[in-house]
Design a protein around this motif. Structure first.
Motif, mmCIF file in Angstrom:
data_model
loop_
_atom_site.group_PDB
_atom_site.id
_atom_site.type_symbol
_atom_site.label_atom_id
_atom_site.label_comp_id
_atom_site.label_asym_id
_atom_site.label_seq_id
_atom_site.Cartn_x
_atom_site.Cartn_y
_atom_site.Cartn_z
ATOM 1 N N GLU A 1 12.467 -10.646 -9.372
ATOM 2 C CA GLU A 1 11.277 -9.845 -9.088
ATOM 3 C C GLU A 1 11.649 -8.377 -8.873
ATOM 4 O O GLU A 1 10.946 -7.473 -9.328
ATOM 5 C CB GLU A 1 10.570 -10.390 -7.840
ATOM 6 C CG GLU A 1 9.944 -11.758 -8.057
ATOM 7 C CD GLU A 1 9.190 -12.222 -6.826
ATOM 8 O OE1 GLU A 1 8.937 -11.379 -5.946
ATOM 9 O OE2 GLU A 1 8.864 -13.425 -6.755
ATOM 10 N N HIS A 2 12.749 -8.181 -8.172
ATOM 11 C CA HIS A 2 13.204 -6.813 -7.955
ATOM 12 C C HIS A 2 13.572 -6.154 -9.285
ATOM 13 O O HIS A 2 13.258 -4.996 -9.524
ATOM 14 C CB HIS A 2 14.399 -6.811 -7.009
ATOM 15 C CG HIS A 2 14.136 -6.125 -5.707
ATOM 16 N ND1 HIS A 2 12.923 -6.193 -5.062
ATOM 17 C CD2 HIS A 2 14.906 -5.340 -4.913
ATOM 18 C CE1 HIS A 2 12.982 -5.491 -3.946
ATOM 19 N NE2 HIS A 2 14.170 -4.958 -3.838
ATOM 20 N N ARG B 1 10.532 -5.003 -10.946
ATOM 21 C CA ARG B 1 10.007 -3.770 -10.359
ATOM 22 C C ARG B 1 10.732 -2.550 -10.926
ATOM 23 O O ARG B 1 10.104 -1.549 -11.290
ATOM 24 C CB ARG B 1 10.182 -3.812 -8.840
ATOM 25 C CG ARG B 1 9.236 -4.748 -8.141
ATOM 26 C CD ARG B 1 9.355 -4.616 -6.629
ATOM 27 N NE ARG B 1 9.805 -5.854 -6.013
ATOM 28 C CZ ARG B 1 9.014 -6.857 -5.678
ATOM 29 N NH1 ARG B 1 7.738 -6.780 -5.919
ATOM 30 N NH2 ARG B 1 9.501 -7.943 -5.112
ATOM 31 N N GLU C 1 6.862 -2.852 -2.105
ATOM 32 C CA GLU C 1 6.460 -2.206 -3.355
ATOM 33 C C GLU C 1 5.123 -1.508 -3.195
ATOM 34 O O GLU C 1 4.945 -0.373 -3.649
ATOM 35 C CB GLU C 1 6.367 -3.260 -4.462
ATOM 36 C CG GLU C 1 5.980 -2.665 -5.809
ATOM 37 C CD GLU C 1 5.883 -3.733 -6.873
ATOM 38 O OE1 GLU C 1 5.673 -4.907 -6.520
ATOM 39 O OE2 GLU C 1 6.008 -3.386 -8.062
ATOM 40 N N GLN C 2 4.194 -2.180 -2.522
ATOM 41 C CA GLN C 2 2.871 -1.602 -2.329
ATOM 42 C C GLN C 2 2.951 -0.320 -1.503
ATOM 43 O O GLN C 2 2.307 0.680 -1.833
ATOM 44 C CB GLN C 2 1.974 -2.631 -1.641
ATOM 45 C CG GLN C 2 0.551 -2.159 -1.417
ATOM 46 C CD GLN C 2 -0.220 -3.144 -0.541
ATOM 47 O OE1 GLN C 2 0.203 -4.285 -0.382
ATOM 48 N NE2 GLN C 2 -1.318 -2.708 0.024
ATOM 49 N N LYS D 1 9.293 -12.939 0.283
ATOM 50 C CA LYS D 1 8.684 -12.552 -0.981
ATOM 51 C C LYS D 1 7.532 -11.584 -0.724
ATOM 52 O O LYS D 1 7.414 -10.552 -1.378
ATOM 53 C CB LYS D 1 8.165 -13.823 -1.662
ATOM 54 C CG LYS D 1 8.466 -13.914 -3.132
ATOM 55 C CD LYS D 1 8.324 -15.361 -3.584
ATOM 56 C CE LYS D 1 7.801 -15.437 -4.994
ATOM 57 N NZ LYS D 1 7.826 -16.831 -5.511
ATOM 58 N N HIS D 2 6.717 -11.957 0.235
ATOM 59 C CA HIS D 2 5.584 -11.092 0.578
ATOM 60 C C HIS D 2 6.073 -9.742 1.091
ATOM 61 O O HIS D 2 5.473 -8.707 0.781
ATOM 62 C CB HIS D 2 4.720 -11.781 1.634
ATOM 63 C CG HIS D 2 3.580 -10.934 2.120
ATOM 64 N ND1 HIS D 2 2.527 -10.579 1.313
ATOM 65 C CD2 HIS D 2 3.354 -10.345 3.314
ATOM 66 C CE1 HIS D 2 1.690 -9.818 2.001
ATOM 67 N NE2 HIS D 2 2.169 -9.655 3.222
ATOM 68 N N ASP E 1 6.794 -7.595 -1.681
ATOM 69 C CA ASP E 1 5.546 -7.100 -2.268
ATOM 70 C C ASP E 1 4.989 -5.944 -1.446
ATOM 71 O O ASP E 1 4.565 -4.929 -1.995
ATOM 72 C CB ASP E 1 4.522 -8.238 -2.331
ATOM 73 C CG ASP E 1 4.793 -9.187 -3.492
ATOM 74 O OD1 ASP E 1 5.535 -8.770 -4.410
ATOM 75 O OD2 ASP E 1 4.283 -10.307 -3.484
#
Lengths: 185, 185
Positions: free
Chosen positions: B110-111, B114, B50-51, B43-44, B47
DNA sequence: CCAGGTACGTAACAAACGTTTGGTAGGTAC
DNA sequence: GTACCTACCAAACGTTTGTTACGTACCTGG
């Protein structure tokens, strides 16, 4: 093929020698007898994937019958989209295969070749449509085919992640709008 | 972040607790202290992905300056394409992430979120272009944005597999032709 | 000074992995 | 008949995986 059943149930992450062996009620020794390594099995899995894609039902193309040109192109593209459960499952496996394929140069090359062939087929359809005057002839057929494949491929990905935002009707509308833009441009 | 370095070198397949720990010169115990499970680390990783995507350089957008409408939309889309090595690497990791994301409903959600946000941003740009008369206003901005994102996403995939068939120049041409078709349609 | 929590390292765990080994059964060639 | 090959199984190999248990510094509040 047992490989396909494992892929459908567990994806590429779960494609292990033991899983395949169990699915076909055999031992891992049998698998290593036919596949010298895991990579060989992966390679075979990608072949099976392509074969399944080739043999899957194509309702739109069948409905189109022996139509030519733009109508046939539309049917082919429609049959790629995840408009029903089976096509969604197949596309999910296909998208998953990009991970293992991109991690291995040889597998990536084989995948690239598959897409090249698909583009080639599509280029023929585009050329037909151009000859019929349904698509403008001022752009290379190969470019139009590559663009169409890109559009459909990306739409597949988005529809897989957000099926409620991209229901079958909207996928069809987006594709039709895209094709209309091509014809008008 | 060490997670990013591991992803760049070994992809999602090689994203193991030990690999990340070794990359940051620490022990696996440290990782389990911060991430209760492997899923949490995955999960991280998404993230971080994405970041990194948010913070990466955007040469085309910078060159476009404070341009509005269609020019800005074009710049944003251009900056997604794998036109150089770094963007190709980032896109490769991104495409690989689809495998693990599709295999886990929560990660998939989550994807999807995004991509929904990305479409939202793009919808705003499209609406600007429509207001400026650069894009036809007879189609919903959301549809045009979704279509454009699909096109670029698919083009990314094809360019990753066949970089020699889709060199930067051709990617740019295909995108420009697509946008021209939108404007004309 | 010292109790207690935070931040780590060390070490081990069971499970799953790909691969290897050794062996059996059956068919075929000579 | 016997030598050989293919097809397959059972079992184990060593490694890697995620996870857990336990110990030890360090810091902080009282």
């Amino acid at each position: 093929m047992a490989v396909w059943r494992v892929l459908a149930e567990r994806g590429f992450q779960g494609l292990t020698l033991r899983a395949v062996a169990a699915e076909m009620g055999a031992s891992t020794g049998l698998l290593t007898h036919y596949f010298p390594s895991k990579r060989a099995l992966l390679k075979h899995a990608l072949d099976v994937l392509e074969q399944q894609a080739a043999e899957r039902p194509r309702p739109a193309a069948e409905r189109a019958g022996d139509a030519k040109g733009l109508a046939m192109l539309r049917a082919v593209l429609l049959d790629i989209l995840p408009l029903d459960r089976e096509n969604a499952d197949g596309n999910r496996i296909w998208v998953s295969s990009w991970d293992v394929a991109l991690a291995d140069p040889e597998l990536a090359a084989e995948h690239a070749e598959r897409y090249r062939r698909a583009r080639e087929n599509m280029t023929r359809l585009v050329a037909d449509a151009q000859r019929l005057g349904e698509l403008p002839a001022d752009r290379p057929a190969g470019d139009l085919a590559a663009a169409a494949q890109s559009f459909v491929l990306g739409l597949v990905v988005q529809a897989l992640f957000a099926p409620q935002e991209f229901p079958p009707a909207r996928q069809t509308e987006l594709l039709d709008a895209y094709l209309a833009g091509l014809a008008a441009g």
